[in-house]
Design an enzyme around this catalytic site. Sequence first.
Site, mmCIF file in Angstrom:
data_model
loop_
_atom_site.group_PDB
_atom_site.id
_atom_site.type_symbol
_atom_site.label_atom_id
_atom_site.label_comp_id
_atom_site.label_asym_id
_atom_site.label_seq_id
_atom_site.Cartn_x
_atom_site.Cartn_y
_atom_site.Cartn_z
ATOM 1 C CD GLU A 90 -2.630 -1.354 2.498
ATOM 2 O OE1 GLU A 90 -4.028 -1.341 2.349
ATOM 3 O OE2 GLU A 90 -2.242 -1.322 3.371
ATOM 4 C CB CYS A 103 3.014 7.579 3.180
ATOM 5 S SG CYS A 103 3.459 6.469 4.429
ATOM 6 C CB CYS A 114 7.064 -2.254 16.385
ATOM 7 S SG CYS A 114 8.789 -1.773 15.862
HETATM 8 FE FE1 SF4 Z 1 8.299 0.433 11.388
HETATM 9 FE FE2 SF4 Z 1 8.225 -1.422 13.530
HETATM 10 FE FE3 SF4 Z 1 6.183 -1.295 12.010
HETATM 11 FE FE4 SF4 Z 1 8.537 -2.182 11.031
HETATM 12 S S1 SF4 Z 1 7.045 -3.186 12.711
HETATM 13 S S2 SF4 Z 1 7.065 -0.889 9.984
HETATM 14 S S3 SF4 Z 1 9.971 -1.136 11.941
HETATM 15 S S4 SF4 Z 1 7.007 0.263 13.323
#
Ligand code: SF4
Length: 340
Positions: A90, A103, A114
């Site tokens: 996306e 973006c 994360c």
């Molecule tokens: Fe960014 Fe963490 Fe999401 Fe990966 S998991 S896109 S590092 S926020």
Amino acid sequence: MSILSYKLDDLKDALSKEGYKAFSTSQIFEWIYKKRVFTFDEMTNLSKDLRNFLNKNYSLSSLKLKKIEVSKDKETKKYLFELEDGYFIEAVLILSDERKTICVSSQVGCKVKCTFCASGKKGFFRNLLSFEIIEQILGVANNINENLTHVVFMGMGEPLLNLEEVIKAIEIISDDKYLKISQRRITVSTSGILENIEKLKERDLKVNLALSLHAPTDEIRKKIMPYVKKYKLKDLIASLKGYGFHTKRDISFEYILIKDINDSIECAKKLHLLLKDIQCSINLIPYNEIDDLGYKRPDNNKIFEFKSFLLSRKMNVSQRYTKGKDIAASCGQLAIKQRL
Ligand code: SF4
Ligand code: SAH
């Protein structure tokens, strides 16, 4: 091979070996990046022979635009693209004043996982190639029939874990003769892959770098960003300072406010202590809730108090007003869809 993975001089070399004039390469680049055509046959000022050669040896568009969703206020549009191997990615267009910001995604999924983010939820599938990043920009520009002014690497994926392809895409989109998105208008957001921030510094790029900080201490950060726990905040900040020195620009930090995790005044005080001697900007992002992840956005009072504390300490703080929430196009809401 996609023609979009070529820088101007590389394509010139490749075509001159086949006996085509250097000037043709400039014409091809004009068609792609200025007139935004998606087939070689539309490049009517090229010889028939060259068009045939290009058709036989290069591809120009590989992403299929599958769906566009527009937010109620019409300021955010989310584009769903299918890649040639069936994965989906996306990109999001954000319109505000004169800015047309895209973006872009840099990977399918994300290894960093994360605990608060939708992009890493299903794991990591593959890196995007430079032309797949560029095509997101061309596809969106084509859809609105206008050039874009800013690019942020804040879609799906960790750009610094796909460093070479991201750098190649940046070099091509910032070429001052063609798409002309200057590196000062390109921002790479990273969870903080220390050795690759260092590598970025060694290359002659001037893009903005934003660190997804999200916590004032290593203890809190490692709970929500376990993959990057080996990088200590003090080392990351030192590396960013070095990068800022090289680009002569302030460094910037993103800080998601998550209820009961990092939103207390205690955290604001620690954040102030951590950053008070650094020329930087802090972007507060109220958390966008994701189903199943269990985290909550703090209430508005709490957000206000946190921000006010930092302002009272003369920190350069801004708050990102969430755009495109109704179409799940806000930070961290871009999730990988399964193959068809
Ligand atoms: Fe960014 Fe963490 Fe999401 Fe990966 S998991 S896109 S590092 S926020
Ligand atoms: N991987 C890079 C860039 C993509 S994420 C990075 O992590 O920086 C872009 C931004 O969205 C990051 O600051 C990220 O932490 C933030 N983000 C992720 N999930 C979010 C959520 N649910 N709500 C608000 N911001 C989120």
